[in-house]
Design a protein around this motif. Sequence first.
Motif, PDB file in Angstrom:
ATOM      1  N   SER A  41       0.372  -1.326   0.230  1.00  0.00           N
ATOM      2  CA  SER A  41       0.075  -0.069  -0.027  1.00  0.00           C
ATOM      3  C   SER A  41       0.680   1.300   0.394  1.00  0.00           C
ATOM      4  CB  SER A  41      -0.986   0.060   0.724  1.00  0.00           C
ATOM      5  OG  SER A  41      -0.172   0.156   2.335  1.00  0.00           O
ATOM      6  N   HIS A  43       0.348   5.868   1.214  1.00  0.00           N
ATOM      7  CA  HIS A  43      -0.062   6.715   1.354  1.00  0.00           C
ATOM      8  C   HIS A  43       0.607   7.552   1.115  1.00  0.00           C
ATOM      9  CE1 HIS A  43      -0.482   9.606   4.437  1.00  0.00           C
ATOM     10  NE2 HIS A  43      -1.858   9.741   4.322  1.00  0.00           N
ATOM     11  N   TYR A  57      -4.917   7.442  -1.145  1.00  0.00           N
ATOM     12  CA  TYR A  57      -4.070   5.955  -0.916  1.00  0.00           C
ATOM     13  C   TYR A  57      -4.896   5.200  -1.894  1.00  0.00           C
ATOM     14  CZ  TYR A  57      -5.041   7.510   3.634  1.00  0.00           C
ATOM     15  OH  TYR A  57      -5.009   8.531   5.139  1.00  0.00           O
ATOM     16  N   ALA A  58      -2.844   3.568  -2.427  1.00  0.00           N
ATOM     17  CA  ALA A  58      -3.348   3.521  -2.842  1.00  0.00           C
ATOM     18  C   ALA A  58      -2.686   1.944  -2.789  1.00  0.00           C
ATOM     19  CB  ALA A  58      -2.809   3.646  -4.547  1.00  0.00           C
ATOM     20  N   THR A  59      -3.331   0.828  -3.947  1.00  0.00           N
ATOM     21  CA  THR A  59      -2.617  -0.295  -3.935  1.00  0.00           C
ATOM     22  C   THR A  59      -2.024  -0.685  -3.906  1.00  0.00           C
ATOM     23  OG1 THR A  59      -4.124  -1.386  -4.984  1.00  0.00           O
ATOM     24  CG2 THR A  59      -4.927  -1.440  -2.407  1.00  0.00           C
ATOM     25  N   LYS A  73       0.372   1.179  -9.262  1.00  0.00           N
ATOM     26  CA  LYS A  73       0.528   1.496  -8.080  1.00  0.00           C
ATOM     27  C   LYS A  73      -1.353   1.959  -8.740  1.00  0.00           C
ATOM     28  CE  LYS A  73       0.746   5.938  -6.992  1.00  0.00           C
ATOM     29  NZ  LYS A  73       1.430   6.711  -6.554  1.00  0.00           N
ATOM     30  N   THR A  74      -2.591   1.917  -8.151  1.00  0.00           N
ATOM     31  CA  THR A  74      -4.222   1.940  -7.983  1.00  0.00           C
ATOM     32  C   THR A  74      -4.620   2.590  -7.017  1.00  0.00           C
ATOM     33  OG1 THR A  74      -3.724  -0.013  -9.608  1.00  0.00           O
ATOM     34  CG2 THR A  74      -6.175   1.002  -8.724  1.00  0.00           C
ATOM     35  N   TYR A  75      -5.167   4.069  -7.351  1.00  0.00           N
ATOM     36  CA  TYR A  75      -5.821   4.717  -6.023  1.00  0.00           C
ATOM     37  C   TYR A  75      -6.868   3.748  -6.215  1.00  0.00           C
ATOM     38  CZ  TYR A  75      -2.293   8.169  -6.899  1.00  0.00           C
ATOM     39  OH  TYR A  75      -0.705   9.363  -6.904  1.00  0.00           O
ATOM     40  N   ASP A  76      -7.487   4.104  -5.149  1.00  0.00           N
ATOM     41  CA  ASP A  76      -8.216   3.371  -3.947  1.00  0.00           C
ATOM     42  C   ASP A  76     -10.112   3.983  -4.280  1.00  0.00           C
ATOM     43  OD1 ASP A  76      -7.976   5.139  -1.970  1.00  0.00           O
ATOM     44  OD2 ASP A  76      -8.351   3.236  -0.142  1.00  0.00           O
ATOM     45  N   GLY A  77      -9.719   5.528  -4.653  1.00  0.00           N
ATOM     46  CA  GLY A  77     -10.685   6.247  -4.961  1.00  0.00           C
ATOM     47  C   GLY A  77     -10.820   7.420  -4.083  1.00  0.00           C
ATOM     48  N   THR A  78     -10.313   7.074  -2.762  1.00  0.00           N
ATOM     49  CA  THR A  78     -10.204   7.998  -1.567  1.00  0.00           C
ATOM     50  C   THR A  78     -10.147   9.806  -2.380  1.00  0.00           C
ATOM     51  OG1 THR A  78      -9.156   6.916  -0.730  1.00  0.00           O
ATOM     52  CG2 THR A  78      -9.016   9.703   0.376  1.00  0.00           C
ATOM     53  N   VAL A  82      -8.424   7.721  -8.923  1.00  0.00           N
ATOM     54  CA  VAL A  82      -8.836   6.566  -9.021  1.00  0.00           C
ATOM     55  C   VAL A  82      -7.713   5.637 -10.258  1.00  0.00           C
ATOM     56  CG1 VAL A  82     -11.129   6.389  -8.531  1.00  0.00           C
ATOM     57  CG2 VAL A  82     -10.575   6.759 -10.842  1.00  0.00           C
TER      58      VAL A  82
END
Length: 132
Positions: A41, A43, A57-59, A73-78, A82
Amino acid sequence: MSRDANNLTGIWQGLYSYPQALAPVSFTATLLESGAWLSGSIHEIAREHDGAPVEVYATLLGGRDGRGVQFTKTYDGTNGWVHAVAYDGALNDDATEIEGRWSVPGAWAGKFLMIRPEGRRAGQLREAFERF
């Protein structure tokens, strides 16, 4: 129990830069290495198009082949972020730095540097980012 010094599992401090006159962005990555796979992850406090700071945040998911390190790195939509970012880098000899390029195909690209701030390396983090 001692951990393998070449295993990338751990907390990394990173910085990525843009090809234009935008300020570099620092981030914290937690990496988990299992075999040739990397996951984890990220941040960061990024900047919106208007320059306003935004916490995101991303995974990450990718792999490692010797010194080569690649992940997405894929942003989680926060806060509406995205998209995905491809990272392609190289690990240094003592497995404490990963340096390379990131890209959002057809949109942006730039450089990145990640440092594992452990032991003697912690004091060198700022100097490494300054030369970056």
